[in-house]
Design a protein around this motif. Sequence first.
Motif, PDB file in Angstrom:
ATOM      1  N   GLY A   5       0.821  -1.216   0.000  1.00  0.00           N
ATOM      2  CA  GLY A   5       0.000   0.000   0.000  1.00  0.00           C
ATOM      3  C   GLY A   5       0.849   1.258   0.000  1.00  0.00           C
ATOM      4  N   LYS A   6       1.939   1.233   0.793  1.00  0.00           N
ATOM      5  CA  LYS A   6       2.828   2.393   0.859  1.00  0.00           C
ATOM      6  C   LYS A   6       3.535   2.618  -0.475  1.00  0.00           C
ATOM      7  N   GLY A  11       2.446   1.706  -3.426  1.00  0.00           N
ATOM      8  CA  GLY A  11       1.452   2.221  -4.364  1.00  0.00           C
ATOM      9  C   GLY A  11       1.225   3.714  -4.198  1.00  0.00           C
ATOM     10  N   SER A  12       1.179   4.164  -2.930  1.00  0.00           N
ATOM     11  CA  SER A  12       0.995   5.599  -2.672  1.00  0.00           C
ATOM     12  C   SER A  12       2.192   6.405  -3.157  1.00  0.00           C
ATOM     13  N   LEU A  13       3.403   5.865  -2.921  1.00  0.00           N
ATOM     14  CA  LEU A  13       4.611   6.562  -3.371  1.00  0.00           C
ATOM     15  C   LEU A  13       4.645   6.671  -4.894  1.00  0.00           C
ATOM     16  N   SER A  24       2.039   6.680  -6.908  1.00  0.00           N
ATOM     17  CA  SER A  24       1.026   7.661  -7.324  1.00  0.00           C
ATOM     18  C   SER A  24       1.548   9.081  -7.149  1.00  0.00           C
ATOM     19  N   GLY A  25       2.220   9.335  -6.013  1.00  0.00           N
ATOM     20  CA  GLY A  25       2.776  10.662  -5.791  1.00  0.00           C
ATOM     21  C   GLY A  25       3.852  11.012  -6.792  1.00  0.00           C
ATOM     22  N   GLU A  47       2.198  11.804 -10.099  1.00  0.00           N
ATOM     23  CA  GLU A  47       1.564  13.123 -10.033  1.00  0.00           C
ATOM     24  C   GLU A  47       2.607  14.233 -10.169  1.00  0.00           C
ATOM     25  N   GLN A  75      -2.081   6.569 -15.136  1.00  0.00           N
ATOM     26  CA  GLN A  75      -1.680   6.422 -13.730  1.00  0.00           C
ATOM     27  C   GLN A  75      -2.334   5.231 -13.035  1.00  0.00           C
ATOM     28  N   ASN A 104      -0.274   1.865 -11.628  1.00  0.00           N
ATOM     29  CA  ASN A 104      -0.359   1.585 -10.198  1.00  0.00           C
ATOM     30  C   ASN A 104      -0.914   0.194  -9.957  1.00  0.00           C
ATOM     31  N   SER A 105      -1.980  -0.159 -10.675  1.00  0.00           N
ATOM     32  CA  SER A 105      -2.584  -1.485 -10.520  1.00  0.00           C
ATOM     33  C   SER A 105      -1.617  -2.584 -10.950  1.00  0.00           C
TER      34      SER A 105
END
Length: 271
Positions: free
Chosen positions: A36-37, A39-41, A43-44, A47, A56, A60-61
């Motif tokens: 999860g972490k 994936g968030s990194l 995405s950031g 962006e 995006q 990510n998926s």
Amino acid sequence: MDLEILKAQVWALATAYGGKIVLAILAFIIGRAIIGKVGSLLSGFMEKRKVDKDVQPFLNSLLVVLLNVMLLLSIAGIVGIETSSFVAVLGAAGLAVGLALQGSLANFAGGVLILIFKPYRVGDLISAQGFTGIVEGVQIFNTVLVTPDNKTIILPNGSLSTSPITNISGKGEIRVDMVFAAGSQNGVDKIREALDIVVKSCPSALKDRGHDIFVTKLTENAIFFDVRVWTCSSTYWDTYYFVHEGVSRQFGLDNVQPPKPAELGVALRQL
């Protein structure tokens, strides 16, 4: 007696596998948190790099699925399940799919690179693979161009990502280079004045960039001029056609004579 044997077997299994199961559960919980972490990194990062919003979620998926497969294989190994056969099957399946779809995968990879690094964007005028047009869309597998005569050209991203691309409108301003010829009997000043009138009257020419009118070739019967006009990328063709039509009209108004037929053929070949 049977109950005692069952209890003994359950105890033996709990003793043998209890620690592994607890460790597998902890690995699953920690692994999911890490995924999860990550994936968030990602995405950031996308962006921040302004990666196309349509690609995006897909990237990510894709990363999350790959990490989850690796996590499940790791947990199976912790429990004691032999994973080499699973890895071999997955590897063989991946190889088969890769060979069957190698062209599509190359286009997909090229599309991802184009969307990330953005050598061109929607609305840019580019020249690539022998075609020139405005980018109408950048898709995962293809780039769609619209030519000046309104034809739709679909180019595979794989070849675009590995070949030269001329982004004509990448800077927002572009220079329109043109060649004109007139008979030498008119004189340089007369021809230059006529060309200057046309360029200064062009509504799409950038007034703050100036323009150039150079004599590039002299022959016995003709004088050749390079005319260079700065304009916005979106008005390239407007400028090109306006100047050509204007020169034809102005030469007529100023009685600027054309070159003799033999020299005119040379001029046309240089356009």
